[in-house]
Write a protein that holds these residues in place. Sequence first.
Motif, PDB file in Angstrom:
ATOM      1  N   PRO A  57       1.157  -1.233   0.196  1.00  0.00           N
ATOM      2  CA  PRO A  57       0.061   0.003  -0.007  1.00  0.00           C
ATOM      3  C   PRO A  57       0.762   1.569   0.265  1.00  0.00           C
ATOM      4  O   PRO A  57       1.861   1.395   0.538  1.00  0.00           O
ATOM      5  CB  PRO A  57      -0.835  -0.376   1.900  1.00  0.00           C
ATOM      6  CG  PRO A  57      -0.383  -1.293   1.921  1.00  0.00           C
ATOM      7  CD  PRO A  57       1.004  -1.773   1.481  1.00  0.00           C
ATOM      8  N   THR A  58       0.264   1.981  -0.841  1.00  0.00           N
ATOM      9  CA  THR A  58       1.137   3.335  -0.932  1.00  0.00           C
ATOM     10  C   THR A  58       0.110   4.627  -0.647  1.00  0.00           C
ATOM     11  O   THR A  58      -0.884   4.390  -1.427  1.00  0.00           O
ATOM     12  CB  THR A  58       1.906   3.525  -2.681  1.00  0.00           C
ATOM     13  OG1 THR A  58       2.203   2.682  -3.059  1.00  0.00           O
ATOM     14  CG2 THR A  58       2.502   5.082  -2.671  1.00  0.00           C
ATOM     15  N   LYS A  59       0.478   5.612   0.013  1.00  0.00           N
ATOM     16  CA  LYS A  59      -0.689   6.147   0.890  1.00  0.00           C
ATOM     17  C   LYS A  59      -1.103   7.500  -0.439  1.00  0.00           C
ATOM     18  O   LYS A  59       0.568   7.964  -0.117  1.00  0.00           O
ATOM     19  CB  LYS A  59      -0.392   6.918   1.665  1.00  0.00           C
ATOM     20  CG  LYS A  59      -1.051   5.836   3.061  1.00  0.00           C
ATOM     21  CD  LYS A  59      -1.097   6.212   4.375  1.00  0.00           C
ATOM     22  CE  LYS A  59      -1.550   4.837   5.236  1.00  0.00           C
ATOM     23  NZ  LYS A  59      -1.460   4.840   7.090  1.00  0.00           N
ATOM     24  N   PRO A  60      -1.800   7.985  -0.443  1.00  0.00           N
ATOM     25  CA  PRO A  60      -1.653   9.216  -0.998  1.00  0.00           C
ATOM     26  C   PRO A  60      -1.307  10.345  -0.466  1.00  0.00           C
ATOM     27  O   PRO A  60      -1.582  10.218   1.029  1.00  0.00           O
ATOM     28  CB  PRO A  60      -2.954   9.754  -1.966  1.00  0.00           C
ATOM     29  CG  PRO A  60      -3.594   9.053  -0.971  1.00  0.00           C
ATOM     30  CD  PRO A  60      -2.649   7.926  -0.603  1.00  0.00           C
ATOM     31  N   PRO A  61      -0.440  11.652  -0.763  1.00  0.00           N
ATOM     32  CA  PRO A  61      -0.398  13.265  -0.272  1.00  0.00           C
ATOM     33  C   PRO A  61      -1.648  13.260   0.892  1.00  0.00           C
ATOM     34  O   PRO A  61      -2.836  12.592   0.091  1.00  0.00           O
ATOM     35  CB  PRO A  61      -0.361  13.807  -1.162  1.00  0.00           C
ATOM     36  CG  PRO A  61      -0.995  13.554  -2.755  1.00  0.00           C
ATOM     37  CD  PRO A  61      -0.574  12.072  -2.673  1.00  0.00           C
ATOM     38  N   LEU A  64      -4.508  15.509  -0.546  1.00  0.00           N
ATOM     39  CA  LEU A  64      -5.164  15.237  -2.157  1.00  0.00           C
ATOM     40  C   LEU A  64      -6.643  14.882  -2.418  1.00  0.00           C
ATOM     41  O   LEU A  64      -7.411  15.592  -2.581  1.00  0.00           O
ATOM     42  CB  LEU A  64      -4.734  13.725  -2.640  1.00  0.00           C
ATOM     43  CG  LEU A  64      -5.338  13.301  -3.807  1.00  0.00           C
ATOM     44  CD1 LEU A  64      -5.290  13.543  -4.820  1.00  0.00           C
ATOM     45  CD2 LEU A  64      -5.263  11.073  -4.209  1.00  0.00           C
ATOM     46  N   LYS A  65      -7.066  14.946  -0.463  1.00  0.00           N
ATOM     47  CA  LYS A  65      -8.544  14.489  -0.323  1.00  0.00           C
ATOM     48  C   LYS A  65      -8.827  16.211  -0.371  1.00  0.00           C
ATOM     49  O   LYS A  65     -10.508  16.113  -0.877  1.00  0.00           O
ATOM     50  CB  LYS A  65      -8.518  14.087   0.936  1.00  0.00           C
ATOM     51  CG  LYS A  65     -10.357  13.919   1.248  1.00  0.00           C
ATOM     52  CD  LYS A  65     -10.704  13.429   2.936  1.00  0.00           C
ATOM     53  CE  LYS A  65     -12.300  13.013   2.704  1.00  0.00           C
ATOM     54  NZ  LYS A  65     -12.214  12.666   4.077  1.00  0.00           N
ATOM     55  N   THR A  67      -7.816  18.616  -1.802  1.00  0.00           N
ATOM     56  CA  THR A  67      -7.915  18.883  -3.681  1.00  0.00           C
ATOM     57  C   THR A  67      -9.600  18.046  -4.160  1.00  0.00           C
ATOM     58  O   THR A  67     -10.561  18.943  -4.811  1.00  0.00           O
ATOM     59  CB  THR A  67      -7.031  18.813  -4.529  1.00  0.00           C
ATOM     60  OG1 THR A  67      -6.135  18.953  -3.631  1.00  0.00           O
ATOM     61  CG2 THR A  67      -6.685  18.745  -5.572  1.00  0.00           C
ATOM     62  N   ILE A  68      -9.246  16.829  -4.590  1.00  0.00           N
ATOM     63  CA  ILE A  68     -10.586  16.673  -5.026  1.00  0.00           C
ATOM     64  C   ILE A  68     -12.288  16.943  -3.802  1.00  0.00           C
ATOM     65  O   ILE A  68     -13.129  17.004  -5.508  1.00  0.00           O
ATOM     66  CB  ILE A  68     -10.219  14.634  -4.833  1.00  0.00           C
ATOM     67  CG1 ILE A  68      -9.154  13.899  -5.042  1.00  0.00           C
ATOM     68  CG2 ILE A  68     -11.793  13.411  -5.369  1.00  0.00           C
ATOM     69  CD1 ILE A  68      -8.770  12.585  -5.033  1.00  0.00           C
ATOM     70  N   MET A  69     -12.193  16.828  -3.094  1.00  0.00           N
ATOM     71  CA  MET A  69     -13.190  17.490  -2.439  1.00  0.00           C
ATOM     72  C   MET A  69     -14.013  18.963  -3.035  1.00  0.00           C
ATOM     73  O   MET A  69     -15.201  18.914  -3.254  1.00  0.00           O
ATOM     74  CB  MET A  69     -13.266  17.096  -0.986  1.00  0.00           C
ATOM     75  CG  MET A  69     -12.861  16.253  -0.039  1.00  0.00           C
ATOM     76  SD  MET A  69     -14.747  14.468  -0.581  1.00  0.00           S
ATOM     77  CE  MET A  69     -15.430  15.624   0.381  1.00  0.00           C
TER      78      MET A  69
ATOM     79  N   TYR B  22     -14.202   7.800   0.054  1.00  0.00           N
ATOM     80  CA  TYR B  22     -12.359   8.424   0.340  1.00  0.00           C
ATOM     81  C   TYR B  22     -12.027   7.551   0.611  1.00  0.00           C
ATOM     82  O   TYR B  22     -10.581   6.554   0.183  1.00  0.00           O
ATOM     83  CB  TYR B  22     -12.375   9.607  -0.354  1.00  0.00           C
ATOM     84  CG  TYR B  22     -10.766  10.200  -0.655  1.00  0.00           C
ATOM     85  CD1 TYR B  22     -10.212  10.765  -1.993  1.00  0.00           C
ATOM     86  CD2 TYR B  22      -9.820  10.735   0.514  1.00  0.00           C
ATOM     87  CE1 TYR B  22      -8.872  10.772  -2.089  1.00  0.00           C
ATOM     88  CE2 TYR B  22      -8.633  10.887   0.868  1.00  0.00           C
ATOM     89  CZ  TYR B  22      -8.490  11.352  -0.799  1.00  0.00           C
ATOM     90  OH  TYR B  22      -7.218  11.166  -1.001  1.00  0.00           O
ATOM     91  N   PHE B  30      -5.025   4.737  -5.667  1.00  0.00           N
ATOM     92  CA  PHE B  30      -3.289   5.431  -5.275  1.00  0.00           C
ATOM     93  C   PHE B  30      -2.165   4.612  -5.352  1.00  0.00           C
ATOM     94  O   PHE B  30      -1.716   4.629  -6.405  1.00  0.00           O
ATOM     95  CB  PHE B  30      -3.111   6.000  -3.939  1.00  0.00           C
ATOM     96  CG  PHE B  30      -1.666   7.458  -4.654  1.00  0.00           C
ATOM     97  CD1 PHE B  30      -1.920   8.296  -5.611  1.00  0.00           C
ATOM     98  CD2 PHE B  30      -0.694   6.934  -3.906  1.00  0.00           C
ATOM     99  CE1 PHE B  30      -1.245   9.321  -5.735  1.00  0.00           C
ATOM    100  CE2 PHE B  30       0.118   7.464  -4.038  1.00  0.00           C
ATOM    101  CZ  PHE B  30       0.450   8.164  -4.340  1.00  0.00           C
ATOM    102  N   THR B  31      -2.374   3.338  -4.524  1.00  0.00           N
ATOM    103  CA  THR B  31      -1.159   1.709  -5.115  1.00  0.00           C
ATOM    104  C   THR B  31      -1.648   1.400  -5.886  1.00  0.00           C
ATOM    105  O   THR B  31      -0.446   1.236  -7.229  1.00  0.00           O
ATOM    106  CB  THR B  31      -1.711   1.166  -3.485  1.00  0.00           C
ATOM    107  OG1 THR B  31      -1.832   1.472  -2.492  1.00  0.00           O
ATOM    108  CG2 THR B  31      -0.422  -0.337  -3.711  1.00  0.00           C
TER     109      THR B  31
END
Lengths: 338, 190
Positions: A57-61, A64-65, A67-69, B22, B30-31
């Motif tokens: 698993p790689t967590k997004p920055p 990002l949330k 920005t998306i929201m 989300y 993202f992965t």
Amino acid sequence: MTHEELEESVPLYAAGALDRIERQALEAHLLSGCASCHSALKDYQSVAALLPLGLSPTKPPRSLKATIMAGRNPASIPAEAATNEPARPSLEPGEWMNHLFPPVAPARSLSLPWALGLATLLIVSVGGYFAWNVSTQRSIDTSNIKQLEASLQEKSAKLAGVDREVGDQAKALAELRNELQQRTNEAAEAKEQLAQREAELEETRVQLSQRGSARTVETPQDELATLLRIPNVKAVTLTGSEMAKRAAGFLLYDSRTQKAWLYSVNLPECPAGTTYQLWAIHDKPMSIGTFQMDTGETAHLLVKKVLSFTNAKTFAVSLEPSGGRPQPTGPMYLLSRS
Amino acid sequence: MIDPTLLARVVKGDQQAFSQLYDHSNTLLFTLAVRILGNHEEAAELLQDVYLEVWRKVSRYDVGRGTPVAWLVTLTKSRAIDRLRARASRGYRTTNSLEAGTAAQMADPGPSPFETQADQELRISVGAAVAGLPQAQQQAIELAYYEGLSHAEIAERLNQPLGTVKTRIKLGMSKLRDGLQQWWNLGDLQ
């Protein structure tokens, strides 16, 4: 392709390893209603969907949330926005299990110029879409703002109109109040004047009645004139006797006021020591009064209070010694015709 | 992993439900995007597009066609591969895929706060199933799945006969299905 070949291609399809022609062949086969291939595909698609779970698993920055929201247009309801999408990507969400179209690979099977052309078209269309989206949104926003402004302006105008109307009405009300006050004052004044007039009238009435009574005494002619207008006043005419053929008389009797008026003309002058006496004759003569005819006098009015001679039908005037007599003694000068 | 009713709430425009969606899916997607695109920045960009598309097209999601996670994974993979091909057509060379590690090769950073025990078990099972495949089968599947290569392209890339590549993929997928079938047969694959 045989059914076996098609069935064998199912796991490759799920993994995304088929080329376009093979993919279309399998899709046609699936659409024809092959239950076993469909069932197999469902299993392999499920496997395929799980594969990313096997990755580390790689967590997004974290940003990002946000920005998306923030990037979503909160005003657009998802179902509505879906209908406005001009550029349709190769795979629609929700359709994957139904038609099972993995991403197409046009660039791989086409020549470079075609690929470049398609890429340019894609960029232009995506760019165009976003420009369209932004400009549409902007124009919608602008028109919304304009509508709101227009609405605000209209409301303000209406409010101003209402204000003016209220102002006018307040002014009219104030005017009405003033007028009412004025009318009230006038009414009070009129009432006062009326009272004054009534007082004056009363005073005038008193004066009139006083004057009236005074006149009766001072000017019997007026009273005689009044008597003539009263219907139950008796009127008797008297004529001259042999002693005075040119003489005549006119007698009025008002039973209401018990007054008698004798108007005599052309009676001869009374000799000294004598007087004329008026008699009312019923069963016997009753003296009403005496009067003198002076030198040069041709007419005389005698007014007397008489207690009663309602039944008397004959009247006469005789010449008597001064002071009169209880019964006629002298010659008759005037006599009624009845 | 994700309750289908959460998507039903997103369909109605529920912002909070979208936020939860989300939270529950961003790490996995993202992965996947990073694995395909090999680039965190581009993966983040892709996720913006994907979630925007989810927000706009969530009404098209049909629970009868698959789990919410399967829908999100399929959409993300599809968009990422589209992007990868667009980039390749512009002449960029992909350098990421083979260097990127799998769960079996990299340390697990620990559970996500939104991950249930069942999620962890599933993740471990998938990681183990993939890791349990012979390297050649795993490689062939990953080239198809994460790079969008056809069997012919994989054969060319690996310099292997086409039939061999097809067999590797078929065998690998078959093993994965057998190893993971219990998850969707139990009906709790969400």
